[in-house]
Design a protein around this motif. Structure first.
Motif, short mmCIF file in Angstrom:
data_model
loop_
_atom_site.label_atom_id
_atom_site.label_comp_id
_atom_site.label_asym_id
_atom_site.label_seq_id
_atom_site.Cartn_x
_atom_site.Cartn_y
_atom_site.Cartn_z
N ARG A 24 0.87 -1.17 0.00
CA ARG A 24 0.00 0.00 0.00
C ARG A 24 0.90 1.22 0.00
O ARG A 24 1.66 1.44 0.93
N LEU A 25 0.85 1.99 -1.06
CA LEU A 25 1.60 3.23 -1.17
C LEU A 25 0.58 4.35 -1.06
O LEU A 25 -0.36 4.43 -1.86
N PHE A 36 -6.08 15.45 1.70
CA PHE A 36 -6.54 14.07 1.78
C PHE A 36 -5.41 13.12 1.42
O PHE A 36 -4.41 13.52 0.83
N ALA A 37 -5.60 11.87 1.82
CA ALA A 37 -4.64 10.80 1.49
C ALA A 37 -5.36 9.79 0.61
O ALA A 37 -6.56 9.55 0.77
N LEU A 38 -4.60 9.21 -0.32
CA LEU A 38 -5.18 8.23 -1.23
C LEU A 38 -4.23 7.05 -1.36
O LEU A 38 -3.10 7.22 -1.82
N PRO A 39 -4.66 5.85 -0.94
CA PRO A 39 -3.80 4.67 -1.07
C PRO A 39 -3.89 4.06 -2.46
O PRO A 39 -4.95 4.04 -3.08
N ASP A 49 11.73 -2.73 -5.88
CA ASP A 49 11.66 -1.54 -5.03
C ASP A 49 11.86 -0.24 -5.80
O ASP A 49 11.27 0.78 -5.46
N THR A 50 12.68 -0.25 -6.83
CA THR A 50 12.95 0.98 -7.57
C THR A 50 11.80 1.38 -8.49
O THR A 50 11.73 2.52 -8.92
N GLU A 51 10.90 0.46 -8.77
CA GLU A 51 9.79 0.72 -9.68
C GLU A 51 8.47 1.07 -8.97
O GLU A 51 7.56 1.60 -9.59
N ILE A 52 8.39 0.79 -7.69
CA ILE A 52 7.12 0.90 -6.95
C ILE A 52 6.51 2.29 -7.05
O ILE A 52 5.34 2.44 -7.38
N VAL A 53 7.27 3.33 -6.77
CA VAL A 53 6.72 4.69 -6.78
C VAL A 53 6.31 5.09 -8.19
O VAL A 53 5.24 5.68 -8.40
N LYS A 54 7.11 4.74 -9.18
CA LYS A 54 6.79 5.08 -10.56
C LYS A 54 5.48 4.41 -11.00
O LYS A 54 4.62 5.04 -11.63
N VAL A 55 5.32 3.15 -10.66
CA VAL A 55 4.10 2.42 -11.02
C VAL A 55 2.89 2.99 -10.26
O VAL A 55 1.81 3.16 -10.82
N SER A 58 1.68 6.13 -11.84
CA SER A 58 0.93 5.84 -13.06
C SER A 58 -0.50 5.40 -12.71
O SER A 58 -1.47 5.84 -13.35
N LYS A 59 -0.63 4.55 -11.70
CA LYS A 59 -1.97 4.12 -11.27
C LYS A 59 -2.77 5.30 -10.72
O LYS A 59 -3.97 5.39 -10.95
N LEU A 60 -2.10 6.18 -10.00
CA LEU A 60 -2.75 7.37 -9.46
C LEU A 60 -3.29 8.24 -10.61
O LEU A 60 -4.42 8.73 -10.56
N TYR A 61 -2.49 8.40 -11.64
CA TYR A 61 -2.93 9.14 -12.83
C TYR A 61 -4.19 8.51 -13.41
O TYR A 61 -5.15 9.21 -13.74
N ASP A 62 -4.20 7.19 -13.53
CA ASP A 62 -5.38 6.48 -14.06
C ASP A 62 -6.62 6.73 -13.20
O ASP A 62 -7.72 6.93 -13.72
N VAL A 63 -6.44 6.73 -11.88
CA VAL A 63 -7.56 6.98 -10.97
C VAL A 63 -8.16 8.36 -11.23
O VAL A 63 -9.38 8.51 -11.38
N PHE A 64 -7.31 9.37 -11.29
CA PHE A 64 -7.83 10.72 -11.49
C PHE A 64 -8.39 10.92 -12.89
O PHE A 64 -9.35 11.68 -13.08
#
Length: 103
Positions: A24-25, A36-39, A49-55, A58-64
């Motif tokens: 959960r990021l 607000f916070a969004l998981p 580990d190096t890809e987690i934030v980048k991915v 991208s998912k956050l962008y899709d949500v919005f």
């Protein structure tokens, strides 16, 4: 509305959910009038580990992007806002209290 400050608030391992996601990021959003916070949930098996934030970004962008599409018809024109302001039914004293509390 001004710009938001968006940051990674937390990255944590969690018990896998029904889709096998065990990370959960959480992004924290801070704006002038909104906070607000969004998981975002990810699978540790898919990314290192190096890809987690980048991915997660991208998912956050899709949500919005999806939210924007769902809320598109909510946008009021300036004329619609003025019309709504004209039919305000709150007593004058109550409206003043609301404005003062926002300061």
């Amino acid at each position: 509305m001004g710009n938001f400050k968006i940051g990674v608030a937390r990255i944590e391992m969690i018990s896998p959910n029904e889709r096998g996601m065990d990370i959960r990021l959480t992004f924290q959003f801070e704006g002038d009038q909104t906070s607000f916070a969004l998981p975002i949930f990810l699978s540790s098996c898919e990314f290192d580990d190096t890809e987690i934030v980048k991915v997660a970004r991208s998912k956050l962008y899709d949500v919005f992007w999806q939210l924007c599409g769902q809320c598109e018809d909510w946008q009021l024109s300036d004329d619609e806002r003025r019309e709504l302001a004209k039919i305000n039914v709150r007593p004058a004293g109550q409206c003043r209290l609301v404005r003062e509390s926002k300061s």
